[in-house]
Design a protein around this motif. Sequence first.
Motif: not given
Length: 580
Positions: A379-398
């Motif tokens: 799941f965490a390796q396929s889906v971007a979810y609240n609080g997960s890391y995206w990239n250096p610009d968005f280290p914790s998705l809100k």
Amino acid sequence: MKNRKFIIICNSIILLWMLISSSCEDMMGHYLDKAPGVDVTLDTIFSTQRNAETFIVNMYKVGIHTDLPKWDDLDGRRDAIYACTTDEAENGASWYWCQNFNNAAQNPNWSGDDGRRWVRWRAIRNTNILLEKINDVPSTEPNFKEQAAGQARFIRALNYFEMLKRYGGMPIVRKSLDMTDDLKIPRSTFAEMVDFIIGDCDTAAMLLPDKWSETFTGKATKGAALMLKSRTLLYAASPLFNSNTPYIDLPGNNDIPTYGSYDKNRWKKAADAAKAVIDWAPSGSIALVTNQGVDKNYRYVWEVPDNQEIILSTKFAGLEGYWYMAFKSINNFYISEAGTSVTFNFVKKYEKIDGTPQNWAPNGGDDLNQKYAELDPRFAQSVAYNGSYWNPDFPSLKMFQGTDEVAANQPPRIGCKGGHWLRKWIPGTLTSSTNAYVNWYLFRLAEAYLNYAEAINESEGPVAEAYDAVNIIRKRSGMPDFPPGLSQEEFRKKIRNERSIELAFEDHRLWDIYRWMIAEEDGVMRGNMWGLNIYRIGTSNEYRYEPYVFETRTFNKSMYLHPMMQNEINKGYLIQNPGW
């Protein structure tokens, strides 16, 4: 980059650069559209090995496609992935082509396949020309002609398979046609088309090598031909095509869109074909990725080009920036576009790490982070979810909503109907100022194991071999074995869910839904599509989730196969698919 290799079907690095930067057609003209003797003739093209290799490169470019959006003449300006037509995902823009599937707006003048429909016939013509002319090429290189023919047969079979799964039996063209030929070729039966594809796969497997040198990564191998055979026979054995009762009656012609009959032995053939891929794998230096850790094995497969699990991948895409990548996934991080959000319908398919279903409260709950943390590592390796890391610009998705100024205006939340963004295919190194490659593959070894487990269960029941095949896939992602003692129906249900998770967003789900004939089930391709509204609980690090319906989709039974184009039906030589 060291890990990125393009098709090199020549001896010259200079020629490779020319092929990638300008394309075969730019170099030699649109020779397939020209009469012999004008500018470039077929005799010229096949007068040297170098020219023949250039033709082969173009054969790959025209004949092998991906599900990723491309804005060119080969893909008809497709701006979304097929995942957005199923319970996997939703595209945020109402004008994208996938919405016509969700609204049941397909018709004989539009099927969602228009851009690639004619390209497949171009590809088939290319392969037929090569098969007719390859023996004219003066070449002293061992096996060059045989391997060229093997590649042509593989690409021809691949394009016929892509039509088979969409339309059923189609006109079979075995030679390059000219204006003196009868161009009104009727549709074959489904069985004839399957046999034609399998014949090409078998011949290709005999002519192609187990593997190429690293210089030639991206060329079809014996394993690619075996894998295409496996997928073809699996689809052909499935309920949509392998049934005494057609999904819609086509009096007198039920053997064109489907077999028109049921034969259990078709499942046995599918199982044997999948097992052949598994047995071949060591010869091709192909193996499951198991050495990156359970939290990284799965992501490594889709993120790292040319890894050991990939049997065949595409090599014509170069570095891509965020604007283009955005059409595949999360547009609204940097620019205002649509993007692909993962539905709550699909998120609920992920089991807990202990192999039991996750308990999602229908009215929501105050433990979203806990729920996410308990899920299958894929799941965490396929889906971007609240609080997960995206990239250096968005280290914790809100992804949450509320009165908090930052959260309320957080770009990742805008347009995300499902409450989750698609992570897969988008490298974590990609930012608004960097470029990256997309590691799209057509075949990987894990699919062969899942094909085998499904087919042998249908043929023999949940025997030990079926358990072994699926458990090896689950184990490398830290998931427990299937529980022992399952009935055939229980195993069927679990293997279908496992296939949905392991092959998620890889252009399998739509066709699996069709061949299993489950599109009409609520929440698959008909009925409510759910997302999550997410709210922060005070100043804590926990969040409340509330499911909500963002769309109610429609599916008509006729949609199990695409319609033939009405302008061709009007010519009187083709039979339309049932219901259209």
